[in-house]
Write a protein that holds these residues in place. Structure first.
Motif, PDB file in Angstrom:
ATOM      1  N   ASP A  66      28.733  52.875  43.217  1.00  0.00           N
ATOM      2  CA  ASP A  66      27.750  53.279  42.204  1.00  0.00           C
ATOM      3  C   ASP A  66      28.033  54.696  41.708  1.00  0.00           C
ATOM      4  N   SER A  94      28.789  41.759  33.731  1.00  0.00           N
ATOM      5  CA  SER A  94      28.332  42.986  34.386  1.00  0.00           C
ATOM      6  C   SER A  94      29.228  43.330  35.572  1.00  0.00           C
ATOM      7  N   PHE A 129      27.169  45.133  38.480  1.00  0.00           N
ATOM      8  CA  PHE A 129      25.886  45.782  38.233  1.00  0.00           C
ATOM      9  C   PHE A 129      24.743  44.780  38.257  1.00  0.00           C
ATOM     10  N   ARG A 145      28.361  53.058  34.140  1.00  0.00           N
ATOM     11  CA  ARG A 145      27.955  51.780  33.531  1.00  0.00           C
ATOM     12  C   ARG A 145      28.271  51.770  32.040  1.00  0.00           C
ATOM     13  N   LYS A 176      32.904  46.497  41.020  1.00  0.00           N
ATOM     14  CA  LYS A 176      31.460  46.706  41.168  1.00  0.00           C
ATOM     15  C   LYS A 176      30.738  45.768  40.210  1.00  0.00           C
TER      16      LYS A 176
END
Length: 685
Positions: A593, A48, A61, A598, A59
């Motif tokens: 974000d 992730s 997640f 994603r 990043k």
């Protein structure tokens, strides 16, 4: 500390390729436009952790960590911002010419550097003496082998041995060209004084005939030593540590943290023990996320070090009642530092080192997993047992536990602990809560950001607002006015008696729908600032032209909007790689974000000629939709506030007319915006 010139920082940031930097630590695999890997900061099976090369940031997640290349080095190495910049400068061959120091600053830096250098040399000297001398192998290595340590562990922790001679280190250091004053400043060499405290001119080694445990700071530099004698002499201290120096402050160092820091992140828990050998035995047994306070009382500085890597700590207590009681205060400090604290107690007479050697690695791991309990439960049970049968001791024990509970930041956990404590001591829970409130009130007021978190909601406590009462019916005249202006009379029931403007004031929390609409506008600004909507009109200019400087009610969104606005006013487009260079973790997380997708659209959709709206190709449509939705949400929010005002009793006719006029205007605007969005959401129609 000297500053690194901005030009050099910019050069480092330009050269530091996020894929190369992260790739030194994890194996990245490309999927779509981003690269992915299991997160190096927490334990996970499905990747992730994402790296976006085009925007220069990472990043996760899962755990939420994010930032640019410098932030990644700070997180992975536990280093400061200047240290991370220097790390990247070395990687890319960039020379850092720090801004000129004052003569005093330069002298202090030289002194510290010299002490680091001589300490590192001493570490190598002791290590060589352990492995390459007859005395070192026979006594030092023999002892370590007897304690179950293998050569790999000895080398990882760079263990050593000091020969049983008065000046072995002093002679070797002098021959190697090291100045005697730095040997003294680091405590490696001691000057002999006469009875009146006068310097006799003689010098000798502080450590003689001892196994040496180098103590590293978080960057891996040796700052001091712990030393264990192997002689059976009651007059001689078993352990001897380096004295405080310019580079060694006991309260800011944890033994083994340099070796354990990555495992602590990955396992999301830090095991805290007391001695050097506890750390070494557990590390060798596969429990690498372990550190020691080195026999000293736990300090706030050490707690802050742990918190940099994990919010969870498990204290491994020796099976010694006196030692446990002495350690309770330090564990209270862990709670006060905001850490989640658990405890494992070993059988009487055992410590972590002896127990793992007795039962083996597997059974030891099973034991600490099965015997782990939260600290409050552990302490409550312990002091309740000791106070059994003595009412005075029992009352003191209860207050002692309440002081610990007061240090727990989480309100729900505090409530559970109060319930458990009441059960263990056999005391009414409400009485316990009353006593708890006395403990809290006797403490200094909490910081503003803590609010009223320190006060649990006990039984029978009421919220600040009065209990709900049935609304009073509207008069016939009010109903007629409402219908005239297009309002639904059922929505305008008069407020219950006793309620005031405060009860219908500003929203305490920005509603989720409004947050979503604000976030979408901000996302388009962050993601597509420089993209052109039409000739000479960018997304950034289009959005800022619509809203100006402060369009949002959500404080964090308003902060990021202001950052972008200031960049635009300075003649620059806001870029993600620049915006994430902030110490504010909340801002950094939000920006990454907003700029990270994603999931990505499968290329199979395009080959099957399935149309999906693409905001990249139609930026104006995306902006217009986001603007209309936010405007509609803001209108509805204003309408709600006007309706709340209309529900209150005691309005005169002029005020009623004015408010109903606002209702009609706002409803008309709401319907128009809904029509422009292609929806029909007429409120009250």
């Amino acid at each position: 500390m000297a500053l690194i010139p901005k030009e050099t920082v910019d050069q480092i940031m330009h050269a530091a390729d996020i894929v190369e930097v992260v790739g030194d630590y994890v194996q990245l695999k490309r999927k779509g436009q981003n690269l992915w890997a299991p997160c190096p900061f927490h334990n996970e099976k499905s990747p992730s952790f994402s790296v976006t090369p085009s925007k220069g940031f990472f990043k996760c997640f899962g755990c939420g960590k994010s930032g640019d290349s410098v932030r990644f080095i700070m997180e992975i190495e536990g280093s400061s911002y200047p240290e991370a910049l220097k790390h990247l400068a070395r990687k890319y061959g960039i020379e850092i010419k720090e801004e000129e120091k004052t003569p005093q600053q330069q002298l202090e830096q030289n002194e510290r550097d010299s002490q680091f250098i001589v300490s590192d040399w001493a570490k190598n000297h002791y290590h060589q003496r352990l492995l390459n001398t007859e005395e070192g192998m026979g006594i030092g290595y023999g002892y370590l082998k007897e304690r179950g340590l293998n050569l790999s562990t000895i080398q990882i922790f760079e263990l050593g041995y000091s020969l049983d001679a008065w000046d072995d280190l002093l002679k070797a250091a002098t021959a190697a060209g090291y100045q005697q004053k730095y040997l003294e400043k680091t405590g490696l060499v001691v000057k002999r004084e006469d009875d009146q405290g006068h310097d006799t001119g003689r010098r000798y080694d502080r450590f003689r005939g001892r196994v040496m445990f180098p103590i590293h700071n978080i960057s891996g530099r040796v700052v001091g030593f712990g030393a264990r004698t192997l002689k059976r002499d009651d007059k001689m201290a078993k352990y001897l540590n380096s004295p405080e120096s310019d580079i060694y402050h006991k309260s800011d160092v944890l033994y083994g943290l340099f070796q354990a820091r990555q495992a602590i992140r990955t396992e999301e828990v830090c095991y805290l023990v007391e001695g050097y050998l506890d750390v070494l035995s557990l590390y060798q047994g596969g429990i690498k996320n372990v550190v020691a306070s080195s026999g000293t009382s736990l300090t706030e500085g050490q707690i802050r070090l742990i918190k940099r890597y994990s919010d969870n700590v498990t204290v491994l207590y020796d099976g010694d009642a006196a030692g446990i009681k002495a350690s309770l205060r330090g564990t209270d400090l862990l709670l006060e530092g905001g850490l989640n604290v658990r405890v494992v107690l070993f059988p009487d007479g055992d410590d972590p080192d002896s127990y793992i050697r007795k039962v083996g690695d597997k059974r030891f791991s099973d034991y600490i997993e099965n015997q782990s309990q939260d600290f409050i439960t552990f302490k409550t049970t312990l002091v309740a047992r000791e106070a059994s049968g003595d009412p005075v001791k029992k009352a003191e024990a209860i207050r002692d536990v309440l002081h610990s509970i007061a240090k727990v930041p989480d309100a729900i956990k505090r409530q559970v602990f109060l319930q458990q404590t009441a059960q263990v001591f056999g005391i009414d829970e409400q009485v316990l809560i009353t006593e708890y409130n006395k403990v809290v009130q006797s403490k200094p007021a909490p910081r503003p950001e803590q609010g009223n978190a320190a006060r649990p909601q006990g039984q029978g406590q009421q919220s600040g607002r009065p209990a709900a009462q049935p609304p009073r019916p509207m008069s016939a005249e009010d109903e007629e006015l409402a219908l005239m202006y297009g309002a639904d009379p059922s929505e305008l029931q008069s407020a219950p008696a006793g309620q005031t403007d405060e009860d219908f004031g500003e929203f305490d929390v920005v509603p989720d729908v409004l947050q979503t609409c604000e976030r979408e506008v901000l996302r388009l600004l962050v993601l597509y600032a420089a993209r052109e909507i039409s000739e000479e009109v960018s997304v950034a200019a289009y959005l800022v032209g619509q809203y100006g400087e402060t369009p949002f009610e959500t404080p964090l969104y308003a902060e990021v909007w202001t950052m972008c606005y200031q960049e635009l006013m300075a003649g620059r487009f806001p870029e993600v790689r620049n915006l994430v260079q902030t110490d504010r973790s909340e801002v950094r997380t939000l920006i990454t974000d907003l700029a990270t997708e994603r999931y990505e659209l499968s290329p199979n959709w395009r080959t099957k000629e399935i149309y999906v709206f693409n905001e990249v190709d139609l930026p104006q449509q995306a902006c217009d939709n986001a603007i209309l939705r936010l405007n509609k949400c803001q209108v509805q929010r204003k309408l709600d506030k006007v309706m709340d005002r209309l529900r209150q009793p005691g309005l005169d006719e002029a005020e009623m007319f004015g408010l109903l006029g606002e209702v009609k205007t706002l409803k008309q605007l709401d319907n128009e915006l809904g029509a422009m969005l292609g929806t029909v959401i007429g409120r009250g129609s």
